[in-house]
Design an enzyme around this catalytic site. Structure first.
Site, PDB file in Angstrom:
ATOM      1  N   ASP A  69      89.245  25.096  65.703  1.00  0.00           N
ATOM      2  CA  ASP A  69      90.069  24.226  64.872  1.00  0.00           C
ATOM      3  C   ASP A  69      89.720  22.836  64.944  1.00  0.00           C
ATOM      4  OD1 ASP A  69      91.076  26.836  65.868  1.00  0.00           O
ATOM      5  OD2 ASP A  69      93.358  25.963  65.506  1.00  0.00           O
ATOM      6  N   HIS A  96      91.749  20.530  62.805  1.00  0.00           N
ATOM      7  CA  HIS A  96      93.073  20.042  62.643  1.00  0.00           C
ATOM      8  C   HIS A  96      93.136  18.542  62.511  1.00  0.00           C
ATOM      9  CE1 HIS A  96      95.934  23.434  62.982  1.00  0.00           C
ATOM     10  NE2 HIS A  96      95.401  23.452  64.265  1.00  0.00           N
ATOM     11  N   ASP A 123      91.757  26.474  60.295  1.00  0.00           N
ATOM     12  CA  ASP A 123      92.633  25.181  60.811  1.00  0.00           C
ATOM     13  C   ASP A 123      91.980  23.923  60.662  1.00  0.00           C
ATOM     14  OD1 ASP A 123      94.638  27.109  60.942  1.00  0.00           O
ATOM     15  OD2 ASP A 123      95.118  26.613  62.928  1.00  0.00           O
ATOM     16  N   ASN A 164      95.214  29.967  59.912  1.00  0.00           N
ATOM     17  CA  ASN A 164      96.847  29.994  59.544  1.00  0.00           C
ATOM     18  C   ASN A 164      97.264  28.952  58.918  1.00  0.00           C
ATOM     19  OD1 ASN A 164      96.510  29.165  62.212  1.00  0.00           O
ATOM     20  ND2 ASN A 164      98.781  29.247  62.317  1.00  0.00           N
ATOM     21  N   HIS A 165      96.492  27.754  59.086  1.00  0.00           N
ATOM     22  CA  HIS A 165      97.032  26.487  58.343  1.00  0.00           C
ATOM     23  C   HIS A 165      96.491  26.155  57.179  1.00  0.00           C
ATOM     24  CE1 HIS A 165      99.576  24.671  61.361  1.00  0.00           C
ATOM     25  NE2 HIS A 165      99.048  25.175  62.243  1.00  0.00           N
ATOM     26  N   ASP A 182      96.336  20.087  58.832  1.00  0.00           N
ATOM     27  CA  ASP A 182      97.731  19.683  59.489  1.00  0.00           C
ATOM     28  C   ASP A 182      97.429  19.217  60.664  1.00  0.00           C
ATOM     29  OD1 ASP A 182      99.440  20.695  57.195  1.00  0.00           O
ATOM     30  OD2 ASP A 182      98.953  23.007  58.103  1.00  0.00           O
ATOM     31  N   ARG A 183      98.477  18.521  61.120  1.00  0.00           N
ATOM     32  CA  ARG A 183      98.811  17.776  62.471  1.00  0.00           C
ATOM     33  C   ARG A 183      97.855  16.596  62.344  1.00  0.00           C
ATOM     34  NH1 ARG A 183     101.734  20.401  66.082  1.00  0.00           N
ATOM     35  NH2 ARG A 183     101.980  22.695  65.819  1.00  0.00           N
ATOM     36  N   HIS A 186      89.794  33.746  62.567  1.00  0.00           N
ATOM     37  CA  HIS A 186      90.479  32.678  63.190  1.00  0.00           C
ATOM     38  C   HIS A 186      91.542  33.058  64.267  1.00  0.00           C
ATOM     39  CE1 HIS A 186      92.427  28.885  63.593  1.00  0.00           C
ATOM     40  NE2 HIS A 186      93.792  29.551  63.439  1.00  0.00           N
ATOM     41  N   HIS A 208      92.289  29.248  67.217  1.00  0.00           N
ATOM     42  CA  HIS A 208      94.095  29.435  66.866  1.00  0.00           C
ATOM     43  C   HIS A 208      94.391  29.050  68.284  1.00  0.00           C
ATOM     44  CE1 HIS A 208      97.249  31.031  64.968  1.00  0.00           C
ATOM     45  NE2 HIS A 208      97.514  32.078  65.865  1.00  0.00           N
ATOM     46  N   ARG A 253     103.922  33.404  70.232  1.00  0.00           N
ATOM     47  CA  ARG A 253     104.421  32.243  69.046  1.00  0.00           C
ATOM     48  C   ARG A 253     105.145  32.802  68.426  1.00  0.00           C
ATOM     49  NH1 ARG A 253      99.337  29.458  67.403  1.00  0.00           N
ATOM     50  NH2 ARG A 253      97.783  30.429  68.653  1.00  0.00           N
TER      51      ARG A 253
END
Length: 476
Positions: free
Chosen positions: A219, A221, A248, A280-281, A251-252, A329, A406, A379
């Site tokens: 990731d 991100h 990923d 997943n993002h 995002d964030r 991922h 992840h 999660r």
């Protein structure tokens, strides 16, 4: 010393670790406190907050629920359960808890604000579902890129009909200096990469030739400056230096468009030497909440987000490296019968978003656990799989290991399940709040794994989640 007093001392140690942003150690201390004395709701509530920081939202919900059982008026526990449910898009459940907070503390202005924001999220989700159209036309249909003019004042490198290293070098510098590339070039990159990745198999199969190496990154991100640090330390992508980014990208972090466009530019330049797995993002529902949609609209326009969404749904879900390492991922499956052939046969183009069940969801969302067997997801989405599950899968498919991402790892990576499950995470000091290192893995023609850790680098004063749709998300 009583068990309660011993528990309080352990909680104090947990609070110290939490203050140092060492969430795993904090959880260890809170867990020991609970084992000593399980009647103090604050032990559970504090562990819930540490679990939120580690994105273990299912565990956070369970802990907050336990705290509420012990004290039905524990406002902080309702707050934390609401935040955890918001994070996994269970907005209606979150709404109930924010309503409870306001009912219990009617003069709490902050709670009223959070309730109002949560109500907006629920209304927006309901609106999007109401206007959702099955088999909607691609946003690329009718996009006339040639008709988009680049104004004469544009001071960046010009892009022709194909990607060049010169354009990438100029783009890297523009992004470092807070500049954008022209939307015409954004459209060109997205259109070209969409065609490339759509035609790739669901599981890309590649080998590392002699005198070459492959770098696997987890990731990123939206942490653009940390991505550049990887390239500085490890070398930029080239004809002999392949890269695989394991989902990923966005995002964030608040430079998600910069990362996505740079990775896409490299993919266009070297389509068979630069690899991208979906995370997943790279999905609509996460992008709407965690900032990527807002960032696209702020820096470019809504069309750019819709085009990115289309490209994300076209990305491969896994890469098989030298028939030895399955890289995806999330992780493994709810059924031992799933094989590499099932991944090969999966038609990802018939289901653009992963949904709540099935192979795609599991490939994007699952996590390893130390205990044998399978368990509910920490999660609150997907599931967890134990070392026996990993062993059976690797043996049945002739694999040495599964490489996944992840999850934050404080050392940047972790080798679990007797060496058969490897997690790599490439966003150091994640969200500016976790004191973790980043990592990447170099793999040569002998297919030995060479792990490298690195630290975060300074970045301009823009906070993570700057483009998220709600201030609720900044609490995570």
């Amino acid at each position: 010393m009583s068990d309660k007093e011993a528990g309080v001392q352990l909680k104090v140690e947990g609070n110290k670790a939490f203050a140092n942003h060492d969430w795993p150690t904090a959880i260890d201390f809170y867990t020991k406190a609970i084992e000593k004395y399980n009647q103090d709701p604050s032990f559970f509530c504090n562990r819930a907050q540490a679990n939120i920081k580690l994105e273990a939202y299912g565990y956070a919900i369970a802990d907050a629920t336990e705290a509420i059982k012990l004290d039905k008026n524990y406002i902080k526990a309702y707050y934390r359960r609401a935040i955890a449910n918001t994070a996994i898009l269970n907005s209606k459940e979150a709404l109930r808890d924010f309503k409870s907070v306001v009912q219990k503390e009617p003069h709490n202005q902050d709670a009223k604000l959070k309730l109002s924001e949560c109500q907006k999220i629920v209304r927006r989700i309901e609106f999007l579902h109401a206007i959702e159209v099955a088999d909607a036309p691609s946003p690329f249909e009718g996009l006339d890129i040639d008709a988009v003019a680049v104004d004469s004042g544009y001071d960046g490198y010009k892009l022709g009909d194909s990607m060049t290293q010169e354009f990438i070098d100029d783009m890297i510098e523009r992004f470092k200096n807070g500049k954008k590339i022209h939307k015409k070039y954004v459209y060109q990159i997205l259109s070209a990469v969409n065609k490339i990745v759509y035609d790739e198999p669901t599981m890309v199969e590649m080998k590392v030739p002699q005198d070459h190496k492959l770098t696997v990154c987890g990731d990123t991100h939206g942490q653009y400056f940390d991505l550049l640090e990887i390239f500085r330390l490890n070398g930029s992508p080239s004809d002999s230096h392949y890269y695989l980014f394991n989902g990923d990208f966005v995002d964030r972090g608040s430079w998600s468009t910069e990362i996505a466009l740079l990775l896409y530019a490299y993919k266009w330049l070297r389509p068979d030497k630069f690899f991208l797995n979906r995370g997943n993002h790279e999905t609509d529902d996460m992008n709407r909440v965690y900032g990527f949609e807002g960032e696209c609209k702020a820096k470019y326009n809504d069309k750019v987000f819709k085009l990115f969404s289309e490209t994300f749904s076209a990305l491969p879900l896994a890469t098989l490296i030298g028939s030895k390492y399955l890289t995806l991922h999330g992780g493994l499956f709810s059924d031992d019968k799933v094989t590499l052939d099932d991944i090969r046969k999966l038609n990802r183009h018939t289901q653009k978003q992963p949904g709540h069940a099935g192979l795609m969801m599991e490939m994007l969302w699952t996590d390893p656990q130390p205990m044998p067997g399978r368990g509910p997801s920490k999660r609150g989405v997907g599931l967890q799989f134990g070392p026996d599950v990993t062993k059976r899968f690797c043996e049945a498919n002739g694999l040495e290991a599964v490489i996944r991402s992840h999850e934050v790892r404080m050392e940047g990576y972790e080798v679990e399940h007797d060496g058969r499950c490897i997690t790599v995470f490439s966003a150091p000091k994640y969200c500016d709040s976790t004191e973790n290192q980043g990592a990447y893995i170099n793999i040569g023609p002998e297919y030995k794994l060479d792990f490298h850790r690195f630290d975060a680098v300074p970045h301009p004063p823009i906070k993570p989640m700057a483009y998220a749709q709600s201030s609720l998300m900044s609490m995570m």
